[in-house]
Design an enzyme around this catalytic site. Structure first.
Site, PDB file in Angstrom:
ATOM      1  N   LYS A   1     -49.770  19.562 -90.496  1.00 52.03           N
ATOM      2  CA  LYS A   1     -50.128  18.686 -89.369  1.00 52.03           C
ATOM      3  C   LYS A   1     -51.082  17.584 -89.829  1.00 52.03           C
ATOM      4  O   LYS A   1     -52.009  17.825 -90.594  1.00 52.03           O
ATOM      5  CB  LYS A   1     -50.769  19.503 -88.247  1.00 52.03           C
ATOM      6  CG  LYS A   1     -49.799  20.492 -87.602  1.00 52.03           C
ATOM      7  CD  LYS A   1     -50.449  21.248 -86.469  1.00 52.03           C
ATOM      8  CE  LYS A   1     -49.447  22.233 -85.828  1.00 52.03           C
ATOM      9  NZ  LYS A   1     -50.064  23.030 -84.734  1.00 52.03           N
TER      10      LYS A   1
ATOM     11  N   THR B   1     -46.725  30.665-112.774  1.00 51.93           N
ATOM     12  CA  THR B   1     -47.371  31.478-111.748  1.00 51.93           C
ATOM     13  C   THR B   1     -46.304  32.251-110.967  1.00 51.93           C
ATOM     14  O   THR B   1     -45.109  31.963-111.051  1.00 51.93           O
ATOM     15  CB  THR B   1     -48.179  30.615-110.773  1.00 51.93           C
ATOM     16  OG1 THR B   1     -47.272  29.861-109.945  1.00 51.93           O
ATOM     17  CG2 THR B   1     -49.105  29.663-111.507  1.00 51.93           C
TER      18      THR B   1
ATOM     19  N   GLU C   1     -46.726  45.819 -99.678  1.00 54.41           N
ATOM     20  CA  GLU C   1     -45.978  45.139-100.738  1.00 54.41           C
ATOM     21  C   GLU C   1     -46.044  45.908-102.054  1.00 54.41           C
ATOM     22  O   GLU C   1     -45.084  45.939-102.822  1.00 54.41           O
ATOM     23  CB  GLU C   1     -46.543  43.721-100.951  1.00 54.41           C
ATOM     24  CG  GLU C   1     -46.234  42.758 -99.811  1.00 54.41           C
ATOM     25  CD  GLU C   1     -46.710  41.344-100.098  1.00 54.41           C
ATOM     26  OE1 GLU C   1     -46.937  41.029-101.282  1.00 54.41           O
ATOM     27  OE2 GLU C   1     -46.859  40.555 -99.144  1.00 54.41           O
TER      28      GLU C   1
ATOM     29  N   ASP D   1     -44.221  23.097-105.001  1.00 56.10           N
ATOM     30  CA  ASP D   1     -42.791  22.844-104.770  1.00 56.10           C
ATOM     31  C   ASP D   1     -42.612  22.034-103.499  1.00 56.10           C
ATOM     32  O   ASP D   1     -41.496  21.635-103.160  1.00 56.10           O
ATOM     33  CB  ASP D   1     -42.017  24.164-104.655  1.00 56.10           C
ATOM     34  CG  ASP D   1     -42.336  24.900-103.369  1.00 56.10           C
ATOM     35  OD1 ASP D   1     -43.545  25.018-103.048  1.00 56.10           O
ATOM     36  OD2 ASP D   1     -41.404  25.359-102.688  1.00 56.10           O
TER      37      ASP D   1
ATOM     38  N   ASP E   1     -51.994  25.477 -99.849  1.00 57.69           N
ATOM     39  CA  ASP E   1     -51.526  25.407 -98.461  1.00 57.69           C
ATOM     40  C   ASP E   1     -51.276  23.944 -98.094  1.00 57.69           C
ATOM     41  O   ASP E   1     -52.171  23.111 -98.251  1.00 57.69           O
ATOM     42  CB  ASP E   1     -52.602  25.999 -97.542  1.00 57.69           C
ATOM     43  CG  ASP E   1     -52.116  26.189 -96.107  1.00 57.69           C
ATOM     44  OD1 ASP E   1     -51.300  25.371 -95.637  1.00 57.69           O
ATOM     45  OD2 ASP E   1     -52.566  27.140 -95.449  1.00 57.69           O
TER      46      ASP E   1
END
Length: 208
Positions: free
Chosen positions: A85, A156, A30, A117, A81
């Site tokens: 589930k 951010t 990246e 988001d 994160d």
């Protein structure tokens, strides 16, 4: 002084990319730099880091083994994160299980800010606040169009990315209720503290 600061800022960017990518190999691609260059940059950052910055790579559920009671004045959770589930709900950083841990390390009058988001995760987080004995001080489902909560907002990298494609940013600021005798005991804050003390005793015995 200036050159060292610029080097540190560059190193922080590299470290941030590694953290987001999950490994050095992916981050190298990246950033278009070699893996050894990344390792060297992070090493320099550790040697010349700011006095109030610490990098901790660990399971977040063990946070009470790192921070003491009332040691933290503010907690930021940025684009965590979602663990979608149901069986992983306890792993979500704004879950009631984690709110109990944060309560222990937060100073009196301390608070927590959460941005995401992911609306499903945010709805989950909002529903966890009251059962865990916390209070919502401020909340918005569209941060960038909220004239009050956008004041002083630090954008951010993820936030810029998601908002640029039209995703509204959700945010709340919450604080633990002072009178949490019933809620905290029900949620097991006392048990968490006992577990940490027991862990410290075991480590002390091993050190002898």
């Amino acid at each position: 002084g200036g050159s060292t600061m610029n080097q540190n800022l560059s190193s922080y960017r590299i470290f941030y990319t590694v953290a987001n990518a999950g490994n050095i190999s992916k981050a190298a691609k990246e950033l278009y730099i070699s893996q050894p260059a990344i390792s060297k940059s992070i090493q320099k950052l550790e040697e010349n880091s700011l006095p109030n910055v610490r990098f901790i790579r660990m399971e977040a559920e063990n946070i009470l083994q790192v921070f003491g009671e009332g040691e933290v004045s503010k907690i930021y959770l940025n684009f965590s994160d979602p663990w979608p589930k149901d069986r992983h709900a306890k792993r979500r950083l704004p879950s009631r299980e984690f709110l109990n841990r944060y309560r222990v390390i937060l100073q009196k009058k301390g608070n927590l800010e959460f941005k995401t988001d992911n609306t499903e995760l945010f709805d989950f987080a909002v529903n966890e606040v009251e059962p865990a004995g916390w209070h919502i001080d401020q909340i918005t489902y569209d941060l960038h169009n909220d004239p009050e909560m956008i004041i002083g907002n630090i954008l951010t990298e993820y936030e810029e990315k998601f908002s640029s494609i039209g995703n509204p940013i959700n945010k709340y600021i919450i604080s633990p209720l002072e009178d949490v005798n019933n809620a905290a005991k029900t949620m097991g804050v006392g048990n968490i503290t006992k577990e940490v003390e027991a862990d410290k005793e075991v480590k002390a015995d091993k050190a002898k």
